[in-house]
Write a protein that holds these residues in place. Structure first.
Motif, PDB file in Angstrom:
ATOM      1  N   LYS A  50       0.817  -1.214   0.000  1.00 51.90           N
ATOM      2  CA  LYS A  50       0.000   0.000   0.000  1.00 51.90           C
ATOM      3  C   LYS A  50       0.854   1.268   0.000  1.00 51.90           C
ATOM      4  CE  LYS A  50      -4.110  -2.118   2.156  1.00 51.90           C
ATOM      5  NZ  LYS A  50      -4.100  -3.079   1.084  1.00 51.90           N
ATOM      6  N   TYR A  51       2.080   1.159  -0.483  1.00 47.98           N
ATOM      7  CA  TYR A  51       2.938   2.321  -0.684  1.00 47.98           C
ATOM      8  C   TYR A  51       2.751   2.825  -2.105  1.00 47.98           C
ATOM      9  CZ  TYR A  51       5.486   0.321   3.344  1.00 47.98           C
ATOM     10  OH  TYR A  51       5.836  -0.207   4.559  1.00 47.98           O
ATOM     11  N   LYS A  52       2.513   4.114  -2.277  1.00 47.71           N
ATOM     12  CA  LYS A  52       2.473   4.683  -3.617  1.00 47.71           C
ATOM     13  C   LYS A  52       3.890   4.664  -4.200  1.00 47.71           C
ATOM     14  CE  LYS A  52      -1.907   6.001  -3.942  1.00 47.71           C
ATOM     15  NZ  LYS A  52      -2.257   7.381  -4.313  1.00 47.71           N
ATOM     16  N   PHE A  53       4.030   4.290  -5.473  1.00 55.18           N
ATOM     17  CA  PHE A  53       5.367   4.155  -6.038  1.00 55.18           C
ATOM     18  C   PHE A  53       5.408   4.634  -7.486  1.00 55.18           C
ATOM     19  CE2 PHE A  53       3.321   0.433  -7.712  1.00 55.18           C
ATOM     20  CZ  PHE A  53       3.980   0.136  -8.896  1.00 55.18           C
ATOM     21  N   LYS A  54       6.633   4.877  -7.951  1.00 53.94           N
ATOM     22  CA  LYS A  54       6.841   5.299  -9.336  1.00 53.94           C
ATOM     23  C   LYS A  54       8.198   4.809  -9.816  1.00 53.94           C
ATOM     24  CE  LYS A  54       6.219   7.862 -13.118  1.00 53.94           C
ATOM     25  NZ  LYS A  54       5.155   7.613 -14.110  1.00 53.94           N
ATOM     26  N   ASN A  55       8.207   4.072 -10.938  1.00 57.63           N
ATOM     27  CA  ASN A  55       9.451   3.729 -11.618  1.00 57.63           C
ATOM     28  C   ASN A  55       9.830   4.875 -12.545  1.00 57.63           C
ATOM     29  OD1 ASN A  55       9.984   0.824 -10.868  1.00 57.63           O
ATOM     30  ND2 ASN A  55       7.899   0.615 -11.677  1.00 57.63           N
ATOM     31  N   PHE A  56      11.118   5.185 -12.600  1.00 60.06           N
ATOM     32  CA  PHE A  56      11.567   6.237 -13.522  1.00 60.06           C
ATOM     33  C   PHE A  56      13.017   5.972 -13.917  1.00 60.06           C
ATOM     34  CE2 PHE A  56      12.432   7.664  -9.240  1.00 60.06           C
ATOM     35  CZ  PHE A  56      13.634   8.345  -9.290  1.00 60.06           C
ATOM     36  N   GLU A  57      13.406   6.561 -15.039  1.00 60.03           N
ATOM     37  CA  GLU A  57      14.773   6.411 -15.531  1.00 60.03           C
ATOM     38  C   GLU A  57      15.459   7.764 -15.527  1.00 60.03           C
ATOM     39  OE1 GLU A  57      17.041   5.338 -19.704  1.00 60.03           O
ATOM     40  OE2 GLU A  57      15.306   4.098 -19.138  1.00 60.03           O
ATOM     41  N   MET A  58      16.728   7.763 -15.109  1.00 61.21           N
ATOM     42  CA  MET A  58      17.499   8.989 -15.074  1.00 61.21           C
ATOM     43  C   MET A  58      18.972   8.636 -15.282  1.00 61.21           C
ATOM     44  SD  MET A  58      17.092  11.913 -12.146  1.00 61.21           S
ATOM     45  CE  MET A  58      15.318  11.874 -12.417  1.00 61.21           C
ATOM     46  N   THR A  61      19.842   5.017 -15.895  1.00 63.43           N
ATOM     47  CA  THR A  61      19.721   4.087 -14.776  1.00 63.43           C
ATOM     48  C   THR A  61      18.271   4.036 -14.326  1.00 63.43           C
ATOM     49  OG1 THR A  61      21.981   4.585 -14.050  1.00 63.43           O
ATOM     50  CG2 THR A  61      20.526   3.549 -12.442  1.00 63.43           C
ATOM     51  N   ASN A  62      17.804   2.848 -13.937  1.00 66.46           N
ATOM     52  CA  ASN A  62      16.429   2.667 -13.471  1.00 66.46           C
ATOM     53  C   ASN A  62      16.337   2.914 -11.965  1.00 66.46           C
ATOM     54  OD1 ASN A  62      15.401   1.902 -16.025  1.00 66.46           O
ATOM     55  ND2 ASN A  62      16.183  -0.165 -15.723  1.00 66.46           N
ATOM     56  N   TYR A  63      15.335   3.709 -11.575  1.00 61.53           N
ATOM     57  CA  TYR A  63      15.103   4.028 -10.176  1.00 61.53           C
ATOM     58  C   TYR A  63      13.645   3.740  -9.832  1.00 61.53           C
ATOM     59  CZ  TYR A  63      19.500   6.686 -10.445  1.00 61.53           C
ATOM     60  OH  TYR A  63      20.805   7.046 -10.619  1.00 61.53           O
ATOM     61  N   ILE A  64      13.375   3.679  -8.533  1.00 60.47           N
ATOM     62  CA  ILE A  64      11.998   3.584  -8.059  1.00 60.47           C
ATOM     63  C   ILE A  64      11.885   4.342  -6.741  1.00 60.47           C
ATOM     64  CG2 ILE A  64      12.410   1.396  -6.841  1.00 60.47           C
ATOM     65  CD1 ILE A  64       9.490   0.637  -7.565  1.00 60.47           C
ATOM     66  N   ILE A  65      10.798   5.052  -6.560  1.00 59.89           N
ATOM     67  CA  ILE A  65      10.545   5.746  -5.306  1.00 59.89           C
ATOM     68  C   ILE A  65       9.235   5.233  -4.729  1.00 59.89           C
ATOM     69  CG2 ILE A  65       9.411   7.727  -6.428  1.00 59.89           C
ATOM     70  CD1 ILE A  65      10.669   9.472  -4.181  1.00 59.89           C
ATOM     71  N   GLU A  66       9.223   4.988  -3.429  1.00 62.14           N
ATOM     72  CA  GLU A  66       8.015   4.565  -2.710  1.00 62.14           C
ATOM     73  C   GLU A  66       7.721   5.597  -1.623  1.00 62.14           C
ATOM     74  OE1 GLU A  66       8.037  -0.004  -1.864  1.00 62.14           O
ATOM     75  OE2 GLU A  66      10.110   0.719  -1.896  1.00 62.14           O
ATOM     76  N   PHE A  67       6.509   6.101  -1.623  1.00 56.72           N
ATOM     77  CA  PHE A  67       6.065   7.014  -0.579  1.00 56.72           C
ATOM     78  C   PHE A  67       5.441   6.189   0.537  1.00 56.72           C
ATOM     79  CE2 PHE A  67       6.364   9.572  -4.355  1.00 56.72           C
ATOM     80  CZ  PHE A  67       6.843  10.794  -3.902  1.00 56.72           C
ATOM     81  N   ILE A  68       6.210   5.958   1.602  1.00 57.28           N
ATOM     82  CA  ILE A  68       5.769   5.083   2.691  1.00 57.28           C
ATOM     83  C   ILE A  68       4.800   5.800   3.615  1.00 57.28           C
ATOM     84  CG2 ILE A  68       6.588   3.719   4.665  1.00 57.28           C
ATOM     85  CD1 ILE A  68       9.214   3.326   3.093  1.00 57.28           C
ATOM     86  N   LYS A  69       5.079   7.062   3.897  1.00 60.48           N
ATOM     87  CA  LYS A  69       4.168   7.893   4.700  1.00 60.48           C
ATOM     88  C   LYS A  69       4.065   9.250   4.031  1.00 60.48           C
ATOM     89  CE  LYS A  69       5.533   5.967   9.235  1.00 60.48           C
ATOM     90  NZ  LYS A  69       4.261   5.417   9.724  1.00 60.48           N
ATOM     91  N   LEU A  70       2.888   9.779   3.942  1.00 56.99           N
ATOM     92  CA  LEU A  70       2.690  11.158   3.518  1.00 56.99           C
ATOM     93  C   LEU A  70       1.407  11.667   4.132  1.00 56.99           C
ATOM     94  CD1 LEU A  70       3.449  12.847   0.170  1.00 56.99           C
ATOM     95  CD2 LEU A  70       1.311  13.352   1.329  1.00 56.99           C
ATOM     96  N   ASN A  71       1.523  12.730   4.923  1.00 55.42           N
ATOM     97  CA  ASN A  71       0.356  13.361   5.532  1.00 55.42           C
ATOM     98  C   ASN A  71       0.609  14.859   5.608  1.00 55.42           C
ATOM     99  OD1 ASN A  71       1.966  13.765   7.947  1.00 55.42           O
ATOM    100  ND2 ASN A  71       1.550  11.615   8.465  1.00 55.42           N
ATOM    101  N   ASP A  72      -0.183  15.580   6.368  1.00 56.41           N
ATOM    102  CA  ASP A  72      -0.059  17.035   6.413  1.00 56.41           C
ATOM    103  C   ASP A  72       1.238  17.506   7.052  1.00 56.41           C
ATOM    104  OD1 ASP A  72      -2.482  17.310   5.183  1.00 56.41           O
ATOM    105  OD2 ASP A  72      -3.615  17.703   7.025  1.00 56.41           O
ATOM    106  N   SER A  73       1.913  16.632   7.805  1.00 54.41           N
ATOM    107  CA  SER A  73       3.097  17.072   8.543  1.00 54.41           C
ATOM    108  C   SER A  73       4.408  16.484   8.050  1.00 54.41           C
ATOM    109  CB  SER A  73       2.936  16.746  10.036  1.00 54.41           C
ATOM    110  OG  SER A  73       2.814  15.347  10.223  1.00 54.41           O
ATOM    111  N   GLU A  74       4.372  15.364   7.307  1.00 54.70           N
ATOM    112  CA  GLU A  74       5.632  14.704   6.989  1.00 54.70           C
ATOM    113  C   GLU A  74       5.542  13.840   5.731  1.00 54.70           C
ATOM    114  OE1 GLU A  74       6.503  12.081  10.259  1.00 54.70           O
ATOM    115  OE2 GLU A  74       4.667  10.909   9.963  1.00 54.70           O
ATOM    116  N   LEU A  75       6.715  13.589   5.175  1.00 50.86           N
ATOM    117  CA  LEU A  75       6.896  12.643   4.078  1.00 50.86           C
ATOM    118  C   LEU A  75       8.036  11.709   4.452  1.00 50.86           C
ATOM    119  CD1 LEU A  75       6.909  11.549   1.104  1.00 50.86           C
ATOM    120  CD2 LEU A  75       8.404  13.460   0.539  1.00 50.86           C
ATOM    121  N   PHE A  76       7.803  10.410   4.320  1.00 52.72           N
ATOM    122  CA  PHE A  76       8.851   9.411   4.516  1.00 52.72           C
ATOM    123  C   PHE A  76       8.840   8.510   3.294  1.00 52.72           C
ATOM    124  CE2 PHE A  76      10.247   5.227   6.338  1.00 52.72           C
ATOM    125  CZ  PHE A  76      11.574   5.595   6.551  1.00 52.72           C
TER     126      PHE A  76
END
Length: 302
Positions: A50-58, A61-76
């Motif tokens: 249930k982590y929002k994620f995105k594959n991208f290339e830069m 090289t292939n990368y991926i980011i997962e947003f584990i927590k995101l709310n009004d006060s923080e991003l992890f």
């Protein structure tokens, strides 16, 4: 296997963003930055955790980011980079046998790290691990996802480093280096004479001096002593003074080496990696270390 602690560094940055229009830049508010990151998050798909994620290339090289927590006060978030599986395996350290890692068609080996962003002051904590994506990859990802926005992560620095060090509980080793020019290359070097230099193509010598206190003691409790040493060395050596450094720390901190000639320094701390396994483990220790540094960091950015 050794249980010796593995120390890794957390760097702290200040997040800034500018809206671009007609070749003009307008600094975005904290709320606008938070909303922009939330908009990115809302457009992403979720994985099985249930982590929002995105594959991208830069940079090819292939990368991926997962947003584990995101709310009004923080991003992890966790950000990973595809590794070369041909040079990675697992080894039995008793038998010495190297075992290949079998991968399915839709799998790869990944090296990853974690980042934490406090929206209240836009301070980013970034765990620095060898072979993992840098904070530049994170900022470039955000810029690729938002049109007409320049998103940056800038070092948190101070232009009055010695005054800031006055609050540290322990001031340790002072180390300085200076250069002897060619006509005085053996000056202050015991054991070296002109005959020793005859066959050496020597243009200059660099002398390093360390002034060390007793173990776990401060070399001084008067910050004026440090100012006086700095002024004296600059007066004596001028441009030949190549470095001036001081070790300092507070209780429960690792000793950190500060460059007193470079009037700015990046803020960071160290964590023990030995018992960290899950994303929640990393979240808790990064939050803990960030909170320990938060007042100091906020003082720097005001």
């Amino acid at each position: 296997m050794s249980n010796k602690p593995i120390k890794k560094r957390i760097n702290f940055f200040q997040v800034q963003a500018y809206a671009l229009s007609d070749k003009k830049k307008k600094k975005m508010s904290k709320e606008d930055i938070r909303q922009s990151l939330t908009n990115i998050y809302n457009d992403l798909e979720a994985n099985d955790d249930k982590y929002k994620f995105k594959n991208f290339e830069m940079f090819s090289t292939n990368y991926i980011i997962e947003f584990i927590k995101l709310n009004d006060s923080e991003l992890f978030a966790r950000i990973g980079k595809q590794a070369n599986e041909n040079t990675i395996g697992k080894r039995d350290f008793v038998t010495g046998n190297l075992i290949n890692i079998e991968l399915q068609d839709n799998e790869n080996i990944e090296s990853y790290t974690y980042l934490y962003l406090d929206f209240s002051n836009m301070i980013l904590s970034y765990l620095v691990l060898s072979g993992t994506p840098s904070k530049t990859i994170f900022s470039n990802f955000i810029n690729d996802m938002i049109d007409n926005v320049e998103f940056t992560c800038v070092p948190i620095t101070t232009d009055d480093v010695i005054r800031k060090l006055a609050s540290k509980s322990t001031l340790g080793t002072i180390e300085f280096s200076y250069c002897n020019p060619k006509n005085e290359v053996i000056k202050d070097i015991p054991g070296i004479n002109k005959r020793s230099l005859q066959n050496l193509n020597t243009d200059k010598s660099v002398i390093t001096v360390s002034l060390r206190p007793a173990r776990s003691k401060s070399i001084t409790h008067r910050i004026e002593d440090i100012f006086n040493i700095k002024e004296t060395l600059i007066s004596e050596h001028g441009d030949n003074l190549k470095s001036l450094k001081l070790n300092a720390k507070n209780e429960e901190e690792e000793m950190i080496n500060y460059n007193l000639l470079d009037y700015k320094f990046s803020t960071y701390t160290y964590i023990d990696m030995l018992l960290l396994n899950t994303a929640d483990d990393f979240y808790k220790i990064i939050i803990r270390e960030y909170n320990n540094m938060k007042n100091t960091l906020e003082d720097y950015i005001q």
